[in-house]
Design a protein around this motif. Structure first.
Motif, PDB file in Angstrom:
ATOM      1  N   PHE A 179       0.760  -1.318  -0.106  1.00 42.83           N
ATOM      2  CA  PHE A 179       0.112  -0.096   0.103  1.00 42.83           C
ATOM      3  C   PHE A 179       1.126   1.249  -0.023  1.00 42.83           C
ATOM      4  CE2 PHE A 179      -2.444  -3.331   2.013  1.00 42.83           C
ATOM      5  CZ  PHE A 179      -3.569  -3.308   1.323  1.00 42.83           C
ATOM      6  N   ARG A 180       0.294   2.427  -0.583  1.00 40.84           N
ATOM      7  CA  ARG A 180       1.133   3.727  -0.558  1.00 40.84           C
ATOM      8  C   ARG A 180       0.158   4.731   0.035  1.00 40.84           C
ATOM      9  NH1 ARG A 180       4.390   5.593  -5.577  1.00 40.84           N
ATOM     10  NH2 ARG A 180       5.834   4.179  -4.602  1.00 40.84           N
ATOM     11  N   CYS A 181       0.594   5.286   0.783  1.00 47.83           N
ATOM     12  CA  CYS A 181       0.136   6.336   1.782  1.00 47.83           C
ATOM     13  C   CYS A 181       0.371   7.833   1.792  1.00 47.83           C
ATOM     14  CB  CYS A 181       0.203   5.803   3.087  1.00 47.83           C
ATOM     15  SG  CYS A 181       0.419   4.074   3.679  1.00 47.83           S
ATOM     16  N   PHE A 182      -0.099   8.713   1.601  1.00 47.70           N
ATOM     17  CA  PHE A 182       0.001  10.060   1.325  1.00 47.70           C
ATOM     18  C   PHE A 182      -0.088  11.005   2.701  1.00 47.70           C
ATOM     19  CE2 PHE A 182      -1.020   7.701  -2.504  1.00 47.70           C
ATOM     20  CZ  PHE A 182      -0.326   8.276  -3.450  1.00 47.70           C
ATOM     21  N   VAL A 183       0.819  11.725   2.758  1.00 50.65           N
ATOM     22  CA  VAL A 183       0.763  12.583   4.041  1.00 50.65           C
ATOM     23  C   VAL A 183       1.046  14.221   3.677  1.00 50.65           C
ATOM     24  CG1 VAL A 183       1.911  13.286   6.433  1.00 50.65           C
ATOM     25  CG2 VAL A 183       1.473  10.794   5.617  1.00 50.65           C
ATOM     26  N   ARG A 184       0.427  15.135   3.737  1.00 55.35           N
ATOM     27  CA  ARG A 184       0.571  16.577   3.486  1.00 55.35           C
ATOM     28  C   ARG A 184       0.228  17.151   4.842  1.00 55.35           C
ATOM     29  NH1 ARG A 184      -1.271  20.330  -1.329  1.00 55.35           N
ATOM     30  NH2 ARG A 184      -0.403  22.116  -0.475  1.00 55.35           N
ATOM     31  N   CYS A 190       6.969  17.313   7.039  1.00 50.74           N
ATOM     32  CA  CYS A 190       5.520  17.121   6.867  1.00 50.74           C
ATOM     33  C   CYS A 190       4.853  16.818   5.677  1.00 50.74           C
ATOM     34  CB  CYS A 190       4.811  18.431   7.799  1.00 50.74           C
ATOM     35  SG  CYS A 190       5.253  19.905   6.953  1.00 50.74           S
ATOM     36  N   ASP A 191       5.451  16.669   4.795  1.00 56.19           N
ATOM     37  CA  ASP A 191       4.940  16.363   3.400  1.00 56.19           C
ATOM     38  C   ASP A 191       5.601  15.176   3.020  1.00 56.19           C
ATOM     39  OD1 ASP A 191       2.985  18.525   3.625  1.00 56.19           O
ATOM     40  OD2 ASP A 191       4.281  19.725   2.440  1.00 56.19           O
ATOM     41  N   TYR A 192       5.065  13.835   2.740  1.00 55.00           N
ATOM     42  CA  TYR A 192       5.811  12.762   2.344  1.00 55.00           C
ATOM     43  C   TYR A 192       4.777  11.639   1.819  1.00 55.00           C
ATOM     44  CZ  TYR A 192       5.205  11.510   7.414  1.00 55.00           C
ATOM     45  OH  TYR A 192       4.614  11.321   8.513  1.00 55.00           O
ATOM     46  N   VAL A 193       5.417  10.600   1.146  1.00 50.51           N
ATOM     47  CA  VAL A 193       4.752   9.405   0.790  1.00 50.51           C
ATOM     48  C   VAL A 193       5.525   8.313   1.103  1.00 50.51           C
ATOM     49  CG1 VAL A 193       3.657   8.234  -1.192  1.00 50.51           C
ATOM     50  CG2 VAL A 193       3.850  10.451  -1.288  1.00 50.51           C
ATOM     51  N   PHE A 194       4.839   7.513   1.750  1.00 47.00           N
ATOM     52  CA  PHE A 194       5.565   6.200   2.305  1.00 47.00           C
ATOM     53  C   PHE A 194       4.725   4.770   1.961  1.00 47.00           C
ATOM     54  CE2 PHE A 194       2.661   7.337   5.744  1.00 47.00           C
ATOM     55  CZ  PHE A 194       2.070   5.878   6.249  1.00 47.00           C
ATOM     56  N   ASP A 195       5.614   3.999   1.827  1.00 48.44           N
ATOM     57  CA  ASP A 195       5.011   2.488   1.360  1.00 48.44           C
ATOM     58  C   ASP A 195       5.038   1.496   2.314  1.00 48.44           C
ATOM     59  OD1 ASP A 195       4.435   3.573  -1.205  1.00 48.44           O
ATOM     60  OD2 ASP A 195       6.678   3.095  -1.871  1.00 48.44           O
ATOM     61  N   VAL A 196       3.822   0.740   2.451  1.00 49.02           N
ATOM     62  CA  VAL A 196       4.044  -0.337   3.510  1.00 49.02           C
ATOM     63  C   VAL A 196       3.692  -1.535   2.947  1.00 49.02           C
ATOM     64  CG1 VAL A 196       3.478   1.259   5.434  1.00 49.02           C
ATOM     65  CG2 VAL A 196       1.598   0.293   4.316  1.00 49.02           C
ATOM     66  N   TYR A 197       3.912  -2.615   3.854  1.00 53.04           N
ATOM     67  CA  TYR A 197       3.453  -4.193   3.526  1.00 53.04           C
ATOM     68  C   TYR A 197       2.927  -4.517   4.576  1.00 53.04           C
ATOM     69  CZ  TYR A 197       4.297  -8.807   1.500  1.00 53.04           C
ATOM     70  OH  TYR A 197       4.129 -10.120   1.056  1.00 53.04           O
ATOM     71  N   LEU A 198       1.831  -5.251   4.481  1.00 55.15           N
ATOM     72  CA  LEU A 198       1.050  -5.975   5.526  1.00 55.15           C
ATOM     73  C   LEU A 198       1.202  -7.290   5.705  1.00 55.15           C
ATOM     74  CD1 LEU A 198      -0.373  -3.071   5.494  1.00 55.15           C
ATOM     75  CD2 LEU A 198      -2.603  -4.041   5.772  1.00 55.15           C
ATOM     76  N   SER A 199       1.102  -7.989   6.652  1.00 56.91           N
ATOM     77  CA  SER A 199       1.328  -9.357   6.734  1.00 56.91           C
ATOM     78  C   SER A 199      -0.033 -10.231   6.456  1.00 56.91           C
ATOM     79  CB  SER A 199       1.334  -9.713   8.612  1.00 56.91           C
ATOM     80  OG  SER A 199      -0.081  -9.238   9.233  1.00 56.91           O
ATOM     81  N   ARG A 200       0.165 -11.375   6.366  1.00 55.72           N
ATOM     82  CA  ARG A 200      -0.907 -12.304   5.527  1.00 55.72           C
ATOM     83  C   ARG A 200      -2.337 -11.821   6.379  1.00 55.72           C
ATOM     84  NH1 ARG A 200       3.384 -15.956   5.626  1.00 55.72           N
ATOM     85  NH2 ARG A 200       3.933 -16.597   3.638  1.00 55.72           N
ATOM     86  N   THR A 201      -2.311 -11.677   7.734  1.00 56.22           N
ATOM     87  CA  THR A 201      -3.570 -11.369   8.249  1.00 56.22           C
ATOM     88  C   THR A 201      -4.140 -10.003   8.266  1.00 56.22           C
ATOM     89  OG1 THR A 201      -2.246 -10.956  10.512  1.00 56.22           O
ATOM     90  CG2 THR A 201      -3.081 -13.279  10.153  1.00 56.22           C
ATOM     91  N   PHE A 242       9.992   5.493   1.812  1.00 56.41           N
ATOM     92  CA  PHE A 242       9.707   6.681   1.807  1.00 56.41           C
ATOM     93  C   PHE A 242       9.779   7.488   0.313  1.00 56.41           C
ATOM     94  CE2 PHE A 242      10.189   6.679   6.419  1.00 56.41           C
ATOM     95  CZ  PHE A 242       9.174   6.918   6.803  1.00 56.41           C
ATOM     96  N   ASN A 243       8.892   8.326   0.013  1.00 57.13           N
ATOM     97  CA  ASN A 243       9.026   8.735  -1.183  1.00 57.13           C
ATOM     98  C   ASN A 243       8.809  10.453  -1.069  1.00 57.13           C
ATOM     99  OD1 ASN A 243       9.299   6.662  -3.055  1.00 57.13           O
ATOM    100  ND2 ASN A 243       7.494   6.194  -1.739  1.00 57.13           N
ATOM    101  N   PRO A 244       8.979  11.477  -1.914  1.00 57.66           N
ATOM    102  CA  PRO A 244       8.494  12.729  -1.946  1.00 57.66           C
ATOM    103  C   PRO A 244       7.168  12.894  -2.189  1.00 57.66           C
ATOM    104  CG  PRO A 244      10.032  12.550  -3.882  1.00 57.66           C
ATOM    105  CD  PRO A 244      10.004  11.239  -3.110  1.00 57.66           C
ATOM    106  N   TYR A 245       6.386  13.755  -1.433  1.00 61.66           N
ATOM    107  CA  TYR A 245       5.216  14.172  -1.928  1.00 61.66           C
ATOM    108  C   TYR A 245       5.520  15.214  -3.099  1.00 61.66           C
ATOM    109  CZ  TYR A 245       0.354  15.450  -1.489  1.00 61.66           C
ATOM    110  OH  TYR A 245      -1.158  15.696  -1.562  1.00 61.66           O
ATOM    111  N   HIS A 246       5.468  14.658  -4.157  1.00 59.19           N
ATOM    112  CA  HIS A 246       5.678  15.588  -5.352  1.00 59.19           C
ATOM    113  C   HIS A 246       5.164  14.744  -6.545  1.00 59.19           C
ATOM    114  CE1 HIS A 246       8.239  17.305  -8.615  1.00 59.19           C
ATOM    115  NE2 HIS A 246       8.084  18.267  -7.865  1.00 59.19           N
TER     116      HIS A 246
END
Length: 340
Positions: free
Chosen positions: A167-172, A219-230, A239-243
């Motif tokens: 999943f990709r998450c967007f923070v501003r 305070c502005d960035y994009v981050f990617d996460v990975y969830l467990s099987r459950t 992390f990625n730039p909010y751009h």
């Protein structure tokens, strides 16, 4: 050199080698296909016969035009991490070389040569080596030509990833605006009502505990996460730039701006929930795209030139011999050939 798990206990296991010297940067930006000497588990076959005389002028000219590279200490460090992790996925300071799946589809590196090949074949990595491009979109240094920053090699433990749990998450302005799946395919599990409800809660809780306001001035960035099987545990991937240079995937940056303005008008900040987007059917526009991702980066012109007129078997043999012989191919050498 350091271990990323000292910073984030919930991120994937990683090893960071810093700094890399200028010679390694020169290798990555040099023309042609080449593998540093000693980086594989075989020795390059000599192209000289036993009767060849030393000091051959033509060979000297080729060596001058196509310098060879060798990184024995770095080779040793990479091999140590491969032994520790069994396999690694490499990246430099910023972008991952995800546009090089034509070289190694799984991105699973089991030798220094694999690491070097993926990095050298990536347009994304080359983009990051150019300071004005790398810092584009920053509040300061948009037009900077400063190349004094340290080049880092990050080796992440390779895992067989279930792309339906990325999943990709967007923070501003420290608001978690939106979350969406990264892979453009339809996953029925993600569309189950319980998961549509719980996944944003799990990810937001992780963000509040481990990321939110942990980096002063950011305070502005994009981050990617990975969830467990459950789908109950969260692992930080990147992390990625909010751009706009960061793909908004199932969002647009205009839509995120509208969400941000709506969040500012909310009466109870504690009740704010990020918008959660998933591909909700096999006919979703993102799911029916036929063009492969990064198709414009897919195969360098050098490789097309190398493969011209060859069937797959011949090309594969030629490619393997090119790597073993540590050959640089210059596509201009044959411009005047009658058969070109």
């Amino acid at each position: 050199m350091s271990d990323s798990n000292n910073l984030f206990p919930t991120c994937t296991k990683s090893y960071i080698k810093r700094p890399l010297d200028d010679n390694f940067r020169n290798y990555l930006t040099s023309d042609g296909i080449s593998i540093p000497e000693g980086s594989e588990n075989y020795l390059a076959k000599s192209t000289l016969s036993d009767s060849s005389e030393e000091g051959d002028d033509s060979d000297s000219d080729k060596d001058a035009q196509n310098p060879t590279y060798s990184f024995p200490q770095l080779d040793e460090q990479i091999r140590a991490q491969i032994k520790k992790y069994e396999a690694v996925f490499p990246k430099l300071n910023w972008s991952s070389p995800k546009d090089t799946s034509w070289v190694l589809p799984t991105m699973k590196c089991t030798s220094p040569a694999d690491v070097y090949t993926i990095l050298k074949s990536s347009d994304f990595v080359l983009h990051d080596l150019d300071p004005p491009s790398a810092f584009q979109g920053c509040e300061e240094g948009d037009e900077s030509d400063d190349d004094s920053y340290d080049l880092e090699l990050v080796l992440k433990k390779w895992y067989p990833i279930d792309h339906g749990r990325e999943f990709r998450c967007f923070v501003r302005q420290n608001y978690l605006l939106g979350i969406c799946q990264r892979d453009p395919n339809y996953y029925p599990t993600l569309n189950e009502e319980s998961n549509l409800e719980n996944i944003p809660i799990v990810i937001k809780s992780f963000w509040l505990e481990h990321i939110h306001e942990k980096f002063p001035g950011t305070c502005d960035y994009v981050f990617d996460v990975y969830l467990s099987r459950t789908l109950s545990s969260v692992y930080l991937m990147d992390f990625n730039p909010y751009h706009p240079k960061t793909d908004a995937l199932l969002f647009t940056y205009e839509e995120l701006l509208q969400k941000f303005n709506g969040f500012l008008q909310s009466q109870d900040q504690n009740l704010i929930r990020p918008v959660f987007h998933v591909i909700d059917s096999p006919s979703h526009p993102h799911a029916v795209r036929t063009a492969p991702a990064h198709q414009h980066n897919a195969v360098p012109f050098d490789i097309l030139h190398l493969s011209a007129g060859n069937d797959m078997t011949t090309f594969t043999n030629t490619w393997e011999e090119a790597i073993k012989a540590n050959v640089n191919y210059n596509v201009h050498d044959d411009d005047n050939d009658d058969d070109a």
